[in-house]
Design a protein around this motif. Structure first.
Motif, PDB file in Angstrom:
ATOM      1  N   ASP A 174     -13.003   9.946 -39.428  1.00  0.00           N
ATOM      2  CA  ASP A 174     -12.386   9.952 -40.224  1.00  0.00           C
ATOM      3  C   ASP A 174     -10.989   9.271 -39.795  1.00  0.00           C
ATOM      4  OD1 ASP A 174     -14.864  11.093 -41.919  1.00  0.00           O
ATOM      5  OD2 ASP A 174     -14.248  13.131 -40.618  1.00  0.00           O
ATOM      6  N   TRP A 175     -10.347   9.574 -39.232  1.00  0.00           N
ATOM      7  CA  TRP A 175      -8.536   8.959 -39.105  1.00  0.00           C
ATOM      8  C   TRP A 175      -8.757   7.543 -38.801  1.00  0.00           C
ATOM      9  CZ3 TRP A 175      -5.893  11.127 -41.418  1.00  0.00           C
ATOM     10  CH2 TRP A 175      -5.331  12.603 -41.569  1.00  0.00           C
ATOM     11  N   GLU A 176     -10.002   7.462 -37.462  1.00  0.00           N
ATOM     12  CA  GLU A 176     -10.040   5.675 -38.128  1.00  0.00           C
ATOM     13  C   GLU A 176      -9.958   5.138 -38.670  1.00  0.00           C
ATOM     14  OE1 GLU A 176     -12.989   4.105 -34.507  1.00  0.00           O
ATOM     15  OE2 GLU A 176     -12.356   5.676 -33.595  1.00  0.00           O
ATOM     16  N   SER A 177     -11.545   5.285 -39.749  1.00  0.00           N
ATOM     17  CA  SER A 177     -11.381   4.607 -41.232  1.00  0.00           C
ATOM     18  C   SER A 177     -10.064   4.689 -41.800  1.00  0.00           C
ATOM     19  CB  SER A 177     -12.570   5.722 -41.336  1.00  0.00           C
ATOM     20  OG  SER A 177     -13.164   5.135 -42.796  1.00  0.00           O
ATOM     21  N   VAL A 178      -9.676   5.758 -42.375  1.00  0.00           N
ATOM     22  CA  VAL A 178      -8.174   5.975 -42.376  1.00  0.00           C
ATOM     23  C   VAL A 178      -7.353   4.722 -42.150  1.00  0.00           C
ATOM     24  CG1 VAL A 178      -6.106   7.027 -43.223  1.00  0.00           C
ATOM     25  CG2 VAL A 178      -8.836   8.141 -44.268  1.00  0.00           C
ATOM     26  N   ARG A 179      -7.443   4.725 -40.455  1.00  0.00           N
ATOM     27  CA  ARG A 179      -6.588   3.931 -40.450  1.00  0.00           C
ATOM     28  C   ARG A 179      -6.734   2.381 -40.460  1.00  0.00           C
ATOM     29  NH1 ARG A 179      -1.472   4.270 -38.336  1.00  0.00           N
ATOM     30  NH2 ARG A 179      -2.027   5.827 -36.715  1.00  0.00           N
ATOM     31  N   ARG A 180      -7.890   1.877 -40.583  1.00  0.00           N
ATOM     32  CA  ARG A 180      -8.343   0.773 -40.288  1.00  0.00           C
ATOM     33  C   ARG A 180      -8.614   0.075 -41.731  1.00  0.00           C
ATOM     34  NH1 ARG A 180     -13.454   1.040 -38.566  1.00  0.00           N
ATOM     35  NH2 ARG A 180     -14.478   1.854 -40.041  1.00  0.00           N
ATOM     36  N   SER A 181      -8.571   1.139 -42.590  1.00  0.00           N
ATOM     37  CA  SER A 181      -8.487   1.394 -44.603  1.00  0.00           C
ATOM     38  C   SER A 181      -6.789   0.826 -44.980  1.00  0.00           C
ATOM     39  CB  SER A 181      -8.642   2.100 -45.584  1.00  0.00           C
ATOM     40  OG  SER A 181      -9.888   2.365 -45.212  1.00  0.00           O
ATOM     41  N   MET A 182      -6.013   1.483 -44.111  1.00  0.00           N
ATOM     42  CA  MET A 182      -4.916   1.283 -44.911  1.00  0.00           C
ATOM     43  C   MET A 182      -3.796   0.056 -43.742  1.00  0.00           C
ATOM     44  SD  MET A 182      -3.041   5.235 -44.410  1.00  0.00           S
ATOM     45  CE  MET A 182      -1.112   4.756 -44.857  1.00  0.00           C
ATOM     46  N   ASP A 183      -5.097  -0.253 -42.510  1.00  0.00           N
ATOM     47  CA  ASP A 183      -3.936  -1.814 -42.008  1.00  0.00           C
ATOM     48  C   ASP A 183      -4.727  -3.299 -42.893  1.00  0.00           C
ATOM     49  OD1 ASP A 183      -2.839  -0.644 -40.041  1.00  0.00           O
ATOM     50  OD2 ASP A 183      -5.197  -1.109 -38.702  1.00  0.00           O
ATOM     51  N   LEU A 184      -6.052  -3.055 -44.006  1.00  0.00           N
ATOM     52  CA  LEU A 184      -6.091  -3.598 -44.143  1.00  0.00           C
ATOM     53  C   LEU A 184      -5.527  -4.016 -45.597  1.00  0.00           C
ATOM     54  CD1 LEU A 184     -10.600  -3.114 -44.573  1.00  0.00           C
ATOM     55  CD2 LEU A 184      -8.806  -5.394 -43.298  1.00  0.00           C
ATOM     56  N   VAL A 185      -5.155  -3.177 -46.045  1.00  0.00           N
ATOM     57  CA  VAL A 185      -4.178  -3.160 -47.491  1.00  0.00           C
ATOM     58  C   VAL A 185      -2.609  -3.521 -47.077  1.00  0.00           C
ATOM     59  CG1 VAL A 185      -5.354  -2.097 -48.596  1.00  0.00           C
ATOM     60  CG2 VAL A 185      -3.529  -1.164 -47.720  1.00  0.00           C
TER      61      VAL A 185
END
Ligand SMILES: Nc1ncnc2c1ncn2[C@@H]1O[C@H](COP(=O)(O)OP(=O)(O)O)[C@@H](O)[C@H]1O
Ligand SMILES: [Mg+2]
Length: 250
Positions: A123-134
């Protein structure tokens, strides 16, 4: 979702608010297929937010047919909302809001996490990835109350991305943004679409349709007055007519 398969299907649908005799949206026929980027435009009060909340099952439609992912919206609201990334309209944020960006983005995964477990490393990885993308990873531990309108809009987008939804619903994603933030958000929407996502966005700004948008739907007074592939609608001149109509209405 297979490209081209129908995700949203509304037929002769009406939604009336409780106690109101005239429905806020009327006789709506709309299909959104996988891979589409549909942009609904219309003046304030034309029913755009009502349409999104009906698709999401937050509001109950009062007649007609409404399906998402082949399921009746009324009886499958929870299942549908888990698959829909709803980006609410970015109103003023409380400057004293104690919520941190990472937790707001994580809240997008609430449906995936459920009640019986805590967020794990995936879950934290997905949050990290999403924040990176934006482009907001450096805001990880910052309170959302201190963000600018454009930054908060990107956090709301990251929240929806962390959910890994089958369709994004976006309510006025460009409202209250300066030109620079606006072009950043437009670029993000293009990227989300290019990555294979389906988008249904609404905007009162008739004259600024995002470039990658594939279909335009024009609403006025709770009805769809025109819809079709982007180029067809732009060539039809209806958008200019609405702008003129608004000018003469004052
Ligand atoms: N909770 C509500 N109760 C009654 N009427 C509402 C409610 N919310 C919106 N409306 C009315 O429904 C119409 C459509 O509103 P809305 O969907 O918010 O339009 P838009 O998003 O296009 O500005 C408007 O006339 C508005 O006043
Ligand atoms: Mg609205």
């Amino acid at each position: 979702m297979d490209a081209g398969s129908e995700i949203i299907r509304l037929r002769n649908l009406c939604t009336a608010y409780e106690g109101e005799r005239i429905p806020a949206i009327r006789n709506i026929d709309l299909s959104v297929s996988s891979g589409d980027f549909v942009c609904v435009v219309g003046p304030n009060g034309s029913g755009k937010t009502t349409l999104l909340e009906t698709v999401n099952g937050i509001l109950r439609f009062t007649s007609g047919l409404g399906e998402a992912f082949g399921l009746d919206i009324t009886s499958n609201g929870n299942a549908i909302r888990r698959r829909v990334g709803y980006v609410i309209q970015n109103f003023e944020i409380d400057p004293f809001s104690p919520f941190l960006c990472k937790n707001v983005v994580m809240s997008g995964r609430a449906g995936k996490i459920g009640l019986l477990r805590f967020p794990d490393s995936r879950d934290w990885e997905s949050v990290r990835r999403s924040m990176d993308l934006v482009g907001m990873s450096s805001y990880w531990g910052r309170p959302v109350g201190k963000l600018s309108g454009g930054e908060f809009q990107k956090i709301l987008l990251a929240r929806a991305m962390a959910q890994e939804p089958d369709i994004f619903l976006l309510d006025e994603p460009f409202a209250n943004l300066d030109l620079r933030a606006r072009s950043e958000v437009e670029r993000l929407l293009s990227r989300i679409h290019a990555d294979g996502s389906t988008l249904l966005m609404v905007s009162h700004e008739v004259n600024s349709i995002p470039r990658p948008c594939t279909h335009i739907v024009v609403m006025d007074g709770g009805r769809i007055i025109s819809q079709g592939p982007k180029d067809e609608i732009i060539q039809s001149g209806i958008i200019g007519e609405i702008l003129n109509m608004r000018r003469t209405r004052g």
